[in-house]
Design a protein around this motif. Structure first.
Motif, short mmCIF file in Angstrom:
data_model
loop_
_atom_site.label_atom_id
_atom_site.label_comp_id
_atom_site.label_asym_id
_atom_site.label_seq_id
_atom_site.Cartn_x
_atom_site.Cartn_y
_atom_site.Cartn_z
N ALA A 437 -16.14 8.50 -17.83
CA ALA A 437 -15.25 7.65 -18.62
C ALA A 437 -14.43 8.49 -19.58
O ALA A 437 -13.23 8.23 -19.81
N LYS A 438 -15.04 9.53 -20.17
CA LYS A 438 -14.31 10.41 -21.09
C LYS A 438 -13.25 11.23 -20.35
O LYS A 438 -12.13 11.40 -20.83
N TRP A 439 -13.61 11.71 -19.17
CA TRP A 439 -12.69 12.57 -18.42
C TRP A 439 -11.56 11.80 -17.75
O TRP A 439 -10.41 12.21 -17.76
N PHE A 440 -11.94 10.68 -17.08
CA PHE A 440 -10.98 9.99 -16.21
C PHE A 440 -10.58 8.60 -16.69
O PHE A 440 -9.64 8.01 -16.17
N GLY A 441 -11.33 8.06 -17.66
CA GLY A 441 -11.08 6.70 -18.10
C GLY A 441 -12.05 5.72 -17.46
O GLY A 441 -12.61 5.98 -16.39
N ILE A 442 -12.25 4.60 -18.09
CA ILE A 442 -13.16 3.58 -17.56
C ILE A 442 -12.53 2.95 -16.32
O ILE A 442 -11.37 2.55 -16.32
N GLY A 443 -13.32 2.88 -15.25
CA GLY A 443 -12.84 2.26 -14.02
C GLY A 443 -11.79 3.09 -13.29
O GLY A 443 -10.91 2.54 -12.64
N PHE A 444 -11.88 4.43 -13.38
CA PHE A 444 -10.87 5.27 -12.73
C PHE A 444 -10.87 5.11 -11.22
O PHE A 444 -9.91 5.49 -10.55
N ALA A 445 -11.93 4.55 -10.67
CA ALA A 445 -11.99 4.37 -9.22
C ALA A 445 -11.09 3.25 -8.74
O ALA A 445 -10.76 3.18 -7.55
N ARG A 446 -10.70 2.35 -9.66
CA ARG A 446 -9.85 1.24 -9.23
C ARG A 446 -8.50 1.75 -8.78
O ARG A 446 -7.99 2.75 -9.28
N GLN A 447 -7.90 1.03 -7.84
CA GLN A 447 -6.63 1.45 -7.24
C GLN A 447 -5.53 1.48 -8.28
O GLN A 447 -5.31 0.52 -9.01
N ALA A 448 -4.84 2.60 -8.34
CA ALA A 448 -3.67 2.72 -9.22
C ALA A 448 -2.41 2.69 -8.37
O ALA A 448 -2.44 2.97 -7.18
N SER A 449 -1.29 2.37 -8.96
CA SER A 449 -0.05 2.35 -8.21
C SER A 449 0.37 3.77 -7.88
O SER A 449 0.36 4.65 -8.73
N THR A 450 0.72 4.01 -6.64
CA THR A 450 1.19 5.32 -6.20
C THR A 450 2.43 5.13 -5.36
O THR A 450 2.89 4.03 -5.11
N THR A 451 2.95 6.24 -4.88
CA THR A 451 4.15 6.19 -4.05
C THR A 451 3.94 5.30 -2.84
O THR A 451 2.91 5.35 -2.19
N ASP A 452 4.89 4.47 -2.57
CA ASP A 452 4.83 3.61 -1.39
C ASP A 452 5.07 4.47 -0.15
O ASP A 452 6.19 4.80 0.18
N PHE A 453 4.01 4.83 0.49
CA PHE A 453 4.10 5.74 1.63
C PHE A 453 3.65 5.01 2.89
O PHE A 453 2.47 4.81 3.11
N LYS A 454 4.58 4.58 3.66
CA LYS A 454 4.24 3.82 4.85
C LYS A 454 5.06 4.32 6.02
O LYS A 454 6.23 4.64 5.87
N SER A 455 4.42 4.36 7.16
CA SER A 455 5.12 4.74 8.38
C SER A 455 5.43 3.49 9.19
O SER A 455 4.54 2.70 9.47
N GLU A 456 6.68 3.31 9.50
CA GLU A 456 7.06 2.18 10.32
C GLU A 456 7.18 2.66 11.75
O GLU A 456 7.99 3.51 12.07
N GLY A 457 6.36 2.13 12.60
CA GLY A 457 6.39 2.57 13.98
C GLY A 457 5.66 1.57 14.83
O GLY A 457 5.22 0.52 14.37
N PRO A 458 5.50 1.86 16.10
CA PRO A 458 4.87 0.93 17.02
C PRO A 458 3.40 0.76 16.72
O PRO A 458 2.68 1.72 16.57
N HIS A 459 2.96 -0.48 16.61
CA HIS A 459 1.55 -0.76 16.39
C HIS A 459 0.78 -0.73 17.70
O HIS A 459 -0.42 -0.50 17.71
N GLY A 460 1.44 -0.99 18.77
CA GLY A 460 0.75 -1.09 20.05
C GLY A 460 0.81 0.20 20.82
O GLY A 460 1.03 1.27 20.26
#
Length: 552
Positions: A437-460
């Protein structure tokens, strides 16, 4: 989708690109009508848009080979190592302890099935054999051979594995990282962020996640960690109960990029109470453990098991801040291994490796492993589905009931025992909770907003693809398919929504893809070298080196 003999079909789920031969693996549920067909031919892999046409596929269009069965003896993968040796992974062939190499032959076949080379194994143990590569005239260019094993006097074992020298899967880097971490994972995406962020801050340079068929959002978690600048790779490893073989692969395949490898699970955190006075973490913390004599090849780190600590559900603040009560005594150990010291057989017990004769192992007093083993029942009961080790009984199997690999007194049924939330609590230990908690903050494991990194391509799958490699049936109700098609695609991407790219100041950095996101391609992927939303648009290129007509 998978089209089966008899007209039945089922969805195909992409598992990723296998690390050795580079083929793409797909998991298909076995339709009930197909279970009655014996022998059953390998299914066809078709685009989802042709689902209605699956019933009309003529029997003659199915491959001549039959579907192999995972419950039988089987060679399931291979890897070409830096230096030329070939690892062959097999089940039901090699004894757990070091086998007599004179009784085991490495066999290479051409595409017609003819034996072109055969040698005694260099070393073998558990599910791994180390073999010599084929003669030079068979090891050049684009040669692809089938590789398998045979016990002297017996027929070669059915095999899915191939030998393709230029597809070794081993990346030779200009420098070796001091410390890496390797683990096998399945449906643990909610835990991986906390585990990676913590260990990266303390000195782990690179992470290898051997994905044992995850169905959660592991790829998204890994992509976000990468966008934060952390070197995390996933390796598709779909084979059931092959943890030791996967760790053997990790130790051998990454020897050129890592000096030391920590083999720990995602519920295990290397920690020292000596750090509690430090205001912030440092990458030198874990590397201090590695300051040992050059003949030390393995460092044992004692494990202390934590209990549910009163939790009845997964703690939102994460495991290292949510679980604060443990057993008093050390239970097991994990190891940090000098990869150059690992023996040729790659034999391991998950907890440690067999070393070359010139090296010794030692215990460290500088750190321990906080093992968050007995978590809230909602999480712990998932363990009853199956375990990944080849030599540890599943929780539901009524054998080895007193083993330390089990929960004391739990039995074989996934039924919450009375008072579970308060069990395994002998020592209140809040040092990790307070320090993280001192190093990273309380609940540092919770998802934080990051760069929207998505690949658009064929799912099939790609139009017209047929699984040209052997497939096998799981021991349950599913089967795996493999694709041999390779693509030469690198820079054919239109990059949008990136200010630096639009302004002409384009700085691209390659990201190695060891797993499948959405694009079923063997390729280098590029993102903009700044925190901005990036979309990758694949450009179709035809001309496969195998079956099929187009990559999209």
């Amino acid at each position: 989708m998978c089209a089966f003999q008899g007209g039945a079909s089922s969805p195909a789920r992409a598992l990723g690109r296998l690390p050795g031969p580079g083929r793409h693996a797909y998991l298909c549920l076995m339709p009930e009508p197909a279970l009655t067909i014996q022998p059953l031919k390998a299914p066809l892999l078709l685009p989802s848009s042709t689902a209605t046409a699956a019933a009309a596929v003529p029997v003659a269009d199915f491959p001549a080979r039959v579907l192999l069965n995972w419950s039988d003896r089987l060679v399931f993968d291979s890897a070409v190592l830096h230096g030329g040796d070939v690892l062959v992974f097999a089940k039901g062939v090699i004894r757990r302890q070091l086998a007599n190499q004179a009784d085991l032959q490495c066999v290479y076949r051409d595409r017609a099935g003819a034996v072109v080379a055969s040698f005694p194994a260099i070393a073998s143990a558990q599910q791994v054999a180390r073999c010599s590569r084929p003669p030079m005239h068979l090891s050049s260019g684009s040669t692809e051979l089938r590789v398998t094993l045979a016990i002297t006097g017996e027929e070669p074992v059915p095999s899915l594995a191939t030998y393709r020298p230029q597809q070794s899967g081993i990346l030779v880097t200009p420098r070796r990282n001091m410390l890496c971490a390797c683990t096998m994972v399945r449906n643990i995406s909610k835990f991986v962020r906390e585990w990676v962020l913590y260990h990266a801050a303390l000195g782990v340079d690179q992470f290898f996640l051997y994905d044992n068929g995850s169905e959660d959002n592991l790829a998204d978690q890994v992509a976000q960690l990468r966008s934060a600048g952390i070197d995390v790779s996933t390796v598709a490893w779909p084979w059931i109960k092959t943890q030791e073989a996967g760790l053997s692969h990790c130790a051998a395949a990454h020897q050129t990029s890592c000096q030391w490898m920590a083999f720990i699970d995602v519920d295990e955190f290397i920690f020292s109470p000596r750090w509690k006075s430090l205001e912030k973490p440092s990458k030198s913390m874990l590397q201090a453990i590695l300051s040992v004599d050059p003949w030390i090849g393995q460092i044992y780190v004692p494990c202390y098991d934590f209990g549910p600590s009163g939790q009845i559900a997964h703690p939102q603040e994460g495991v290292c801040q949510g679980y604060t009560c443990r057993l008093k005594d050390m239970q097991r150990h994990k190891s940090v291994v000098r990869l150059d010291a690992v023996g040729q057989s790659l034999q391991n017990s998950v907890h440690h490796f067999t070393l070359k004769s010139a090296f010794n192992a030692t215990w460290t007093k500088l750190a321990r492993v906080n093992h968050y083993k007995y978590q809230a029942w909602t999480e712990f009961k998932v363990k009853f589905k199956r375990r990944v080790s080849a030599y540890v009984a599943d929780w539901a199997d009524p054998v080895d009931l007193q083993s330390k690999d089990r929960a004391p007194g739990l039995g074989v049924d996934a039924i919450e025992p009375p008072g579970w939330a308060e069990k395994f609590c002998q020592v209140k230990d809040t040092v990790m909770q307070e320090l993280s908690a001192k190093w990273f903050g309380i609940g540092f494991a919770r998802q934080a907003s990051t760069t929207d990194f998505k690949s658009e391509g064929p799912h099939g799958t790609r139009t017209g693809d047929i699984a040209p490699s052997p497939s096998f049936q799981d021991h349950g109700d599913s089967c795996l398919l493999f694709l041999d098609a390779f693509f030469q695609v690198s820079n054919n991407f239109a990059i949008k929504n990136c200010p630096a790219c639009r302004s002409g100041n384009i700085q691209l950095r390659p990201i190695r893809i060891h797993h499948l996101l959405l694009l079923h391609l063997m390729m280098a992927e590029f993102i903009c070298d700044m925190n901005a939303s990036v979309k990758l648009i694949p450009v179709c290129r035809c001309g496969l080196v195998g079956a099929g007509s187009c990559c999209c």
